[in-house]
Motif scaffolding. Structure first.
Motif, PDB file in Angstrom:
ATOM      1  N   ALA A  17      -9.647  -5.621  -5.824  1.00 54.92           N
ATOM      2  CA  ALA A  17      -8.851  -6.323  -4.814  1.00 54.92           C
ATOM      3  C   ALA A  17      -7.897  -5.370  -4.107  1.00 54.92           C
ATOM      4  N   GLY A  18      -7.265  -4.459  -4.858  1.00 53.05           N
ATOM      5  CA  GLY A  18      -6.337  -3.513  -4.248  1.00 53.05           C
ATOM      6  C   GLY A  18      -7.014  -2.578  -3.265  1.00 53.05           C
ATOM      7  N   LEU A  19      -8.216  -2.141  -3.598  1.00 55.41           N
ATOM      8  CA  LEU A  19      -8.956  -1.255  -2.699  1.00 55.41           C
ATOM      9  C   LEU A  19      -9.311  -1.967  -1.395  1.00 55.41           C
ATOM     10  N   LEU A  20      -9.725  -3.219  -1.496  1.00 60.29           N
ATOM     11  CA  LEU A  20     -10.052  -3.967  -0.279  1.00 60.29           C
ATOM     12  C   LEU A  20      -8.804  -4.191   0.566  1.00 60.29           C
ATOM     13  N   ALA A  21      -7.682  -4.481  -0.102  1.00 59.72           N
ATOM     14  CA  ALA A  21      -6.428  -4.655   0.640  1.00 59.72           C
ATOM     15  C   ALA A  21      -6.045  -3.373   1.359  1.00 59.72           C
ATOM     16  N   ALA A  22      -6.172  -2.223   0.682  1.00 58.49           N
ATOM     17  CA  ALA A  22      -5.829  -0.947   1.308  1.00 58.49           C
ATOM     18  C   ALA A  22      -6.728  -0.661   2.504  1.00 58.49           C
ATOM     19  N   ARG A  23      -8.011  -0.995   2.368  1.00 53.88           N
ATOM     20  CA  ARG A  23      -8.939  -0.790   3.494  1.00 53.88           C
ATOM     21  C   ARG A  23      -8.477  -1.577   4.724  1.00 53.88           C
ATOM     22  N   VAL A  24      -8.078  -2.826   4.544  1.00 46.86           N
ATOM     23  CA  VAL A  24      -7.644  -3.652   5.665  1.00 46.86           C
ATOM     24  C   VAL A  24      -6.289  -3.190   6.194  1.00 46.86           C
ATOM     25  N   LEU A  25      -5.360  -2.884   5.305  1.00 46.15           N
ATOM     26  CA  LEU A  25      -4.020  -2.460   5.730  1.00 46.15           C
ATOM     27  C   LEU A  25      -4.055  -1.143   6.485  1.00 46.15           C
TER      28      LEU A  25
END
Length: 453
Positions: A17-25
Motif C-alpha cells: 500500500a505504501g509503494l502505491l501511495a508513493a507512486r501516486v504522490l
C-alpha cells in the motif's frame, strides 16, 4: 493535469500500500519519502535478498490480486503484468484453469476470458518497489521505528521515532499512514487529543497453514489453481494450491469453526486427505518442500472508522490495511489498497488533500463497503450471535447461490466476476441469475450432495 501542491510528502510503510501511495504522490509532490521499519534497501532493486520481511508475516501465505486490482496496477505501472510474468508469475483463466469446489460440488471449467496472475507477495512487492524507487523524486529510509506524529495546532507536520538507536524526526506537508494492519495510528492520534470511534471487528474464527513446494512435473494436472472453500456452518475445512513464481506450488489448508491444520509433516498431509480435492494431498505426498510450514490463526477483519472523526488533523491521510484490514482468506487486501491509490490519484487532481483529508477518508470508506460486506457476511456465519435481518437474508441467498454453482455456468460466471470485483454485487440479482438461484435444483440438474466434514 495533476496540480503540484507543495514540496514534501512522507509515507509510513514501504509495503504494498505504501509503494502505491508513493507512486501516486510523486505526481503531486516534489519529494516523496518512504519511511520503513524493516531493512529492505538491498531488496529494493535486486533479487539478492529473499524479500521476506518481519513486517509482513502474511508473505508466507498466498496473496491474491483480484482482476479489478490488476487493472488498477496496470494503469499505475504500464506493462506490469508482462514484467510479473517475466519474473515467473503464472497467468490463469478463472474458469478453464481453475479447479474450484463449492460445498455442493465442483464448479464448471469453461473458459471465462477473465484471468489473474499468481505469484508470491515477495515477487510482486519487489518488482513494484523497484519501479517506485526509480522515480526521481521518491526515496526510501529504512530501519526506522515510528513512535508518534509531530503535530502543531490541528496539523500533522511529520513523524518521530528511532533509527539505529538514535532519535529520528522528519517533516512533511503531508503524512500518509500505510503501515498496515498493525498500525498504531489510533494511539498516536490519541496522544494529541484526537479520539477515534472504536473499530468494527469481525472475527472469522479461521486459520490457514501454508507451505511452498517445488513443482513435480510427473504429476499431470489439468489446472493451474485448485481450491476448496470453507463455508459456515458445516464445511469447516478447505484448501488451495496455486502455481507461483514459475516452478513453485503454494499449498494452503484452511480451518474454520475450531478446525486448524497442523504444522507437522504428518498432520499437514493427514488434514489434506480429508478434503474432496485430492490433488492437494497428492502434491504434499510427492512434491519437494521449498519452505517451512507456516500458520496464522484468529483471522479477522477490522475497520478503523477514520472517516467519522470530525477533528481529523490536517496533513494526515491513512489508507490500506491501516484503515480496513480484511480477513486475508478472501484475497481483497491488495486490491483494496490499489483502489485506495486510484482514489488518491483522482482526488489529488481536484483537492489539496493536506487541507481536506476527510475528503479522502470518506471516499475510501465508500470503496471499502462492498469488500467489507462480502468478507464479514461470510465470517459472521461462524458466530453464535443473532444477526440483523439483512445479513441473514444475504447469507441465505449466498447458500442457495453456492448450491446451484456446480450445475450452472451462467451463475458461476456471474459469481466469478463479482468476486473479482469486476462487476457490482447487484449482478447476482439480475433476473437470469436470480431465477436460477431461487429455483435451484429445478434448473441446475441433479448432483450428488457434498458430504459434511
Amino acid at each position: 493535469m495533476t496540480a503540484m501542491y507543495s514540496d514534501r510528502a512522507l509515507v509510513i510503510g514501504a509495503g504494498f500500500a505504501g509503494l502505491l501511495a508513493a507512486r501516486v504522490l510523486s505526481e503531486s509532490y516534489g519529494d516523496v519519502v518512504l519511511v520503513e521499519r524493516d531493512q529492505i534497501a538491498v531488496d529494493a532493486v535486486t533479487k539478492a535478498n529473499s524479500g521476506y520481511r518481519a513486517g509482513v508475516p502474511q508473505a508466507h501465505h498466498p496473496h491474491a490480486l483480484l482482476a479489478r486490482g490488476a487493472d488498477v496496477l496496470e494503469t499505475l505501472f504500464p506493462r506490469l503484468g508482462t514484467e510479473l510474468e517475466d519474473a515467473g508469475a503464472v497467468r490463469a483463466d478463472l474458469g478453464s484453469d481453475f479447479l474450484s469446489r463449492a460445498p455442493a460440488g465442483w464448479a464448471p471449467r469453461d473458459h471465462i476470458g477473465l484471468s489473474v496472475l499468481s505469484m508470491t507477495r515477495v515477487t510482486i512487492e519487489r518488482i513494484i518497489r523497484r519501479r517506485v524507487l526509480k522515480l526521481p523524486n521518491v526515496s526510501l529510509v529504512d530501519g526506522v521505528t515510528i513512535d508518534g506524529l509531530l503535530h502543531d495546532r490541528g496539523t500533522v507536520t511529520g513523524v518521530q521515532g528511532r533509527r539505529d538507536g538514535e532519535p529520528f524526526a522528519d517533516y512533511a506537508d503531508l503524512v500518509v499512514d500505510a503501515s498496515g494492519r498493525n498500525s498504531k495510528l489510533v494511539s498516536w492520534l490519541a496522544e494529541h487529543g484526537v479520539h477515534c470511534p472504536a473499530p468494527v471487528i469481525v472475527n472469522g474464527h479461521l486459520a490457514y497453514t501454508s507451505r511452498l513446494y517445488e513443482v513435480n512435473h510427473d504429476l499431470k494436472l489439468d489446472w493451474k489453481t485448485a481450491y476448496e472453500i470453507t463455508y459456515a456452518p458445516t464445511t469447516k475445512r478447505g484448501g488451495a494450491v496455486s502455481s507461483v513464481d514459475g516452478g513453485l506450488w503454494f499449498v494452503t489448508l484452511f480451518g474454520a469453526g475450531g478446525d486448524v491444520a497442523p504444522t507437522d509433516e504428518d498432520g499437514f498431509l493427514s488434514y489434506a486427505t480429508t478434503l474432496e480435492c485430492q490433488d492437494i494431498a497428492e502434491i504434499i505426498k510427492t512434491a519437494t518442500p521449498a519452505s517451512k510450514i507456516y500458520r496464522v490463526g484468529n483471522l479477522r477483519s477490522r475497520w478503523n472508522r477514520f472517516h467519522k472523526v470530525p477533528d481529523w488533523p490536517r496533513g494526515l491521510l491513512a489508507l490500506g490495511d491501516s484503515v480496513v484490514s480484511l480477513n486475508p482468506v478472501y484475497g481483497h487486501g491488495m486490491t483494496l489498497a490499489a483502489l485506495n491509490a486510484a482514489t488518491l490519484q483522482t482526488l489529488l487532481q481536484r483537492h489539496d488533500l493536506a487541507k481536506e483529508p476527510l475528503t479522502f477518508q470518506r471516499a475510501i470508506a465508500r470503496t471499502a463497503q462492498i469488500p467489507w460486506t462480502s468478507a464479514t457476511t461470510t465470517d459472521l456465519g461462524w458466530g453464535t450471535k443473532k444477526l440483523p435481518p439483512s445479513t441473514r437474508l444475504t447469507q441465505w441467498y449466498a447458500r442457495h447461490l453456492f448450491k446451484v454453482i456446480p450445475g450452472n455456468r451462467q451463475v458461476y460466471r456471474s459469481f466469478i466476476r463479482v468476486s473479482q470485483m469486476v462487476d457490482h454485487p447487484a449482478a447476482l440479482f439480475r433476473p437470469a441469475v436470480l431465477w436460477r438461484v431461487l429455483l435451484g435444483r429445478a434448473l441446475s440438474g441433479w448432483r450428488r450432495r457434498a458430504r459434511q466434514r
